[in-house]
Enzyme design. Sequence first.
Site, short mmCIF file in Angstrom:
data_model
loop_
_atom_site.label_atom_id
_atom_site.label_comp_id
_atom_site.label_asym_id
_atom_site.label_seq_id
_atom_site.Cartn_x
_atom_site.Cartn_y
_atom_site.Cartn_z
N PHE A 12 0.61 -1.19 -0.07
CA PHE A 12 -0.06 0.15 -0.11
C PHE A 12 0.99 1.40 0.05
CE2 PHE A 12 -2.73 2.93 3.08
CZ PHE A 12 -3.09 3.62 2.31
N ASN A 79 8.51 -7.62 11.12
CA ASN A 79 8.64 -6.19 11.57
C ASN A 79 10.01 -6.13 12.45
OD1 ASN A 79 6.16 -5.78 10.49
ND2 ASN A 79 5.25 -6.56 12.32
N TYR A 129 1.85 -6.40 17.44
CA TYR A 129 2.25 -5.78 16.22
C TYR A 129 3.12 -4.60 16.71
CZ TYR A 129 1.96 -2.22 12.52
OH TYR A 129 2.25 -1.49 11.51
N LYS A 133 6.97 -3.93 15.88
CA LYS A 133 7.31 -2.81 14.97
C LYS A 133 8.36 -1.80 15.91
CE LYS A 133 6.31 -1.22 11.55
NZ LYS A 133 7.11 -1.26 10.47
#
Length: 294
Positions: A12, A79, A129, A133
């Site tokens: 994206f 990540n 997540y 990250k």
Amino acid sequence: MPRALLIGAAGFLGRHVHKIVAAAGWHVQPASRAGRVRVDLGPDGARRLAALLDESQPDAVINCAGAVTGDPAELIAANTTAPAVLVRAMLDHAPRARLVHLGSAAEYGVCAPDVPITEAQLPRPVGVYGVTKLAGTQAVELGRADGLDAVVLRVFNPVGRDAPPSSLPGRLVTQFADAAGRGEITLGPLGAVRDFVDARDVADAVLAAITAPAVPTPVLNVATGRGVPVRTLVDTLAAIAGFTGTITESANGSARSGDVPWQQADIAAAERVLGWRPRIGLHASLTELWQAAQ
């Protein structure tokens, strides 16, 4: 012509970055796990990555790769391990190139309401997540300590054309289209406040980061500096889509959102260091998203 290696070019944000950086006169070498130029940032792909860096001799490396969904092992690989592998490869094979790595607002986790979040905020991620990250950001910071010219752009909630189904705007586009303007749509709680930033503004920040003479700070927020209730985003996109049905909130929210009721960035550092400010409003972002999906 300056050269940029763009990892995660098929994603994206990667697609938006490719378009804007190439339009600025850079030769962009796109790379992804499934593209024509394939790169795997896992431990087994280190040799191929080293060869790619040797071949392309980039002036900048942009890492838009990562994962927002999956089990803990998949999120760690995408990540955390991947940025660490990239940092090591750049130190060995492209030590003069600048690394621009895309981080996430999820790294901050729970913050005090009504207080804009600066880069000095102590990260307290609440989900897998965000934890993975943050570990990726720390890998980049360790690379800086070893002499790598690197910066993390901590992106808040990106929205715009081609937003993925894993995001609320991307999921809403599909639901509104399927409902044909009528019916009932059930969503999770919509009371949280988020800082939504257009994907094109994120790409502009990347361009500013690779062209700045120097980036003296390891992390920069990329956002609008405005907190918007999630319900406002939903109602705005519903109006753009012509949806006149019922939108119902359920008690089950996104696992990624966790218990984070409020996030709004302070973007003064990005303006000071990069000369960057966002230029596209939320209504324009959602309009482009909806029109492109049609």
